[in-house]
Design an enzyme around this catalytic site. Structure first.
Site, PDB file in Angstrom:
ATOM      1  N   LEU A  11       0.826  -1.206   0.000  1.00  0.00           N
ATOM      2  CA  LEU A  11       0.000   0.000   0.000  1.00  0.00           C
ATOM      3  C   LEU A  11       0.865   1.264   0.000  1.00  0.00           C
ATOM      4  CD1 LEU A  11      -2.854   1.315   0.293  1.00  0.00           C
ATOM      5  CD2 LEU A  11      -2.557   1.115   2.773  1.00  0.00           C
ATOM      6  N   SER A  12       1.884   1.316   0.833  1.00  0.00           N
ATOM      7  CA  SER A  12       2.702   2.523   0.999  1.00  0.00           C
ATOM      8  C   SER A  12       3.565   2.803  -0.229  1.00  0.00           C
ATOM      9  CB  SER A  12       3.609   2.384   2.225  1.00  0.00           C
ATOM     10  OG  SER A  12       2.850   2.303   3.404  1.00  0.00           O
ATOM     11  N   GLU A  13       3.863   4.076  -0.417  1.00  0.00           N
ATOM     12  CA  GLU A  13       4.689   4.532  -1.535  1.00  0.00           C
ATOM     13  C   GLU A  13       5.696   5.560  -1.034  1.00  0.00           C
ATOM     14  OE1 GLU A  13       2.381   5.873  -4.846  1.00  0.00           O
ATOM     15  OE2 GLU A  13       1.246   4.005  -4.992  1.00  0.00           O
ATOM     16  N   PRO A  14       6.695   5.927  -1.862  1.00  0.00           N
ATOM     17  CA  PRO A  14       7.665   6.928  -1.422  1.00  0.00           C
ATOM     18  C   PRO A  14       7.028   8.224  -0.933  1.00  0.00           C
ATOM     19  CG  PRO A  14       8.419   5.866  -3.440  1.00  0.00           C
ATOM     20  CD  PRO A  14       7.040   5.355  -3.179  1.00  0.00           C
ATOM     21  N   ARG A  65      -4.163  -4.850  12.355  1.00  0.00           N
ATOM     22  CA  ARG A  65      -3.513  -4.165  13.479  1.00  0.00           C
ATOM     23  C   ARG A  65      -3.396  -5.080  14.695  1.00  0.00           C
ATOM     24  NH1 ARG A  65      -7.595  -0.017  12.732  1.00  0.00           N
ATOM     25  NH2 ARG A  65      -6.846   1.549  11.248  1.00  0.00           N
ATOM     26  N   GLN A  77      14.204  -1.885  45.795  1.00  0.00           N
ATOM     27  CA  GLN A  77      12.903  -1.320  45.460  1.00  0.00           C
ATOM     28  C   GLN A  77      12.911  -0.626  44.095  1.00  0.00           C
ATOM     29  OE1 GLN A  77      10.985   2.179  47.602  1.00  0.00           O
ATOM     30  NE2 GLN A  77       9.820   0.479  48.496  1.00  0.00           N
ATOM     31  N   LEU A 113      19.182  -4.317  33.100  1.00  0.00           N
ATOM     32  CA  LEU A 113      20.421  -5.051  32.851  1.00  0.00           C
ATOM     33  C   LEU A 113      21.655  -4.154  32.887  1.00  0.00           C
ATOM     34  CD1 LEU A 113      18.338  -7.250  31.871  1.00  0.00           C
ATOM     35  CD2 LEU A 113      20.078  -7.935  30.222  1.00  0.00           C
ATOM     36  N   GLU A 140       1.815  -0.548  10.018  1.00  0.00           N
ATOM     37  CA  GLU A 140       0.374  -0.859  10.117  1.00  0.00           C
ATOM     38  C   GLU A 140      -0.403   0.358  10.606  1.00  0.00           C
ATOM     39  OE1 GLU A 140      -1.355  -3.965   9.656  1.00  0.00           O
ATOM     40  OE2 GLU A 140       0.445  -4.834   8.816  1.00  0.00           O
TER      41      GLU A 140
END
Length: 387
Positions: A132-135, A251, A287, A347, A372
């Site tokens: 669907l998407s284009e530049p 979605r 905590q 971490l 999306e």
């Protein structure tokens, strides 16, 4: 194997669905998780994982039994995507795009087209893609330039599509093109099924991405690609409506992927915090760390409730699906970004290096806020439903 509904809006997983989820978890633990770091590092599409998903009937999850699928509905599909995404977001995207790239055919394709191609998708012989998407046309479909012109008994397709997942590995692409510029884009776009071996079709380039590196994203070009009426999905001029209906459903898959990334990061951070010591005790007794983990787990739990409620609506064909799928995608993807950032923090320095998976999860999470339909578009969809 549909969801149990109580009071219209409530849901739960059936015992059969829970058993299926446990099978998927074992498959992910044994076969997919060990490949996740390598898939990200090489940036190569994991054909072995796609084959595994096909062999285990997971690529059949989006389809009805009459077309060779499992007939288990949207909720079970979301559960599967979530479980895979906990370990490898790129691998989960294989299943999510299999849903997205076949939804137009399932929603609007003729019976002849469905019978011709859906069994090939359900078996895993074909992988799917949605173009669907284009530049110059992402969120704004009105900027679409790809066009198809009628010449005798054929349609001649020309144009370019951008950001297409499964570029180069899909057997066929759902392509949206302008067929009538004299009317608004909502009535002048048509959807076509374009098989990858059509003369004039090419994958012009592949993108180098921050995350989801094991899922190819590329630019497609169409140079006088000839199609027939048998390749039209629905009727000419219905393409925009088909695309919007598709996204209302698809979605959910991205919400599930985002939720899986978030839960995977939470689980890893919690396990790390049980083992890592500082100031003479495990850091999960501090905590500051406890509060981070508590917020992370809460976001995952809240996202799951919203996603599963939205998926149950899809299975019941509820009229407010569009609003709920937008809310699920918005909430789960924002949660994934927030949670993975916190997982890296838990971490510390180890979270910032590729030896540990949370930095990959953070990179993968970002895309869920973009594709999306960006989260800004999701807010528009939700807001408009409240007018």
């Amino acid at each position: 194997m549909s969801a149990t509904s109580v009071g219209g809006d409530q849901y739960t997983l059936t015992e059969e669905q829970r058993d299926f989820r446990d099978v998927i978890r074992q498959l992910v633990s044994q076969r997919i998780a060990p490949r996740a770091a390598e898939i990200d590092a090489t940036g190569e599409f994991p054909h072995d994982i796609a084959k595994l998903l096909a062999e285990q009937d997971l690529l059949g999850l989006p389809f009805d039994e009459r077309h060779g699928g499992t007939g288990t509905g949207a909720l079970m599909l979301c559960v599967a995507i979530e479980e895979i995404a906990k370990a490898c977001a790129s691998s989960s995207l294989i299943l999510a795009v299999h849903d997205l790239g076949t939804l137009p055919i399932r929603l609007a394709g003729s019976a002849a087209m469905q019978d011709r191609v859906l069994p090939r998708y359900a078996s895993g012989e074909w992988l799917a893609a949605f173009a669907l998407s284009e530049p110059d046309a992402g969120s704004d479909a009105g900027g679409m330039r790809t066009n198809a012109v009628r010449r005798g008994d054929t349609w001649v397709l020309n144009g370019t599509k951008n950001w297409i997942t499964n570029a180069g590995v899909a057997a066929a692409y759902i392509v949206f093109a302008v067929t009538d510029r004299s009317v608004s884009y909502s009535r002048g776009i048509t959807a076509f099924l374009v098989e990858a071996d059509r003369p004039g079709f090419a994958v012009a380039k592949l993108e180098h991405k921050m995350g989801m590196r094991g899922s190819p994203t590329g630019q497609l070009t169409f140079d006088d690609v000839e199609l027939t009426d048998d390749d039209v999905i629905g009727t000419p001029g219905e393409g925009f409506k088909i695309a919007m209906r598709t996204l209302d459903h698809s979605r959910l898959g991205i919400a599930a992927q985002a939720l899986g990334i978030a839960q995977g990061a939470t689980d890893y951070a919690a396990a790390y915090a049980r083992e890592r010591t500082a100031f003479g005790k495990p850091i999960n007794e501090l905590q500051g760390i406890q509060f981070k983990l508590a917020d992370m787990e809460t976001r995952c739990a809240a996202g799951r409730e919203l996603l599963y409620a939205a998926a149950a609506r899809a299975d019941r064909h509820a009229p407010d699906l569009g609003k709920y799928s937008a809310m699920a995608k918005l909430f789960c993807s924002d949660a994934a970004m927030d949670v993975t950032v916190e997982a890296v923090q838990v971490l510390g320095g180890y979270g910032y290096v590729t030896e540990y998976p949370v930095e990959r999860m953070m990179r993968d999470a970002k895309l869920t806020q973009i594709y999306e339909g960006t989260n800004e578009i999701q807010r528009l969809v939700i807001g408009r439903s409240l007018r």
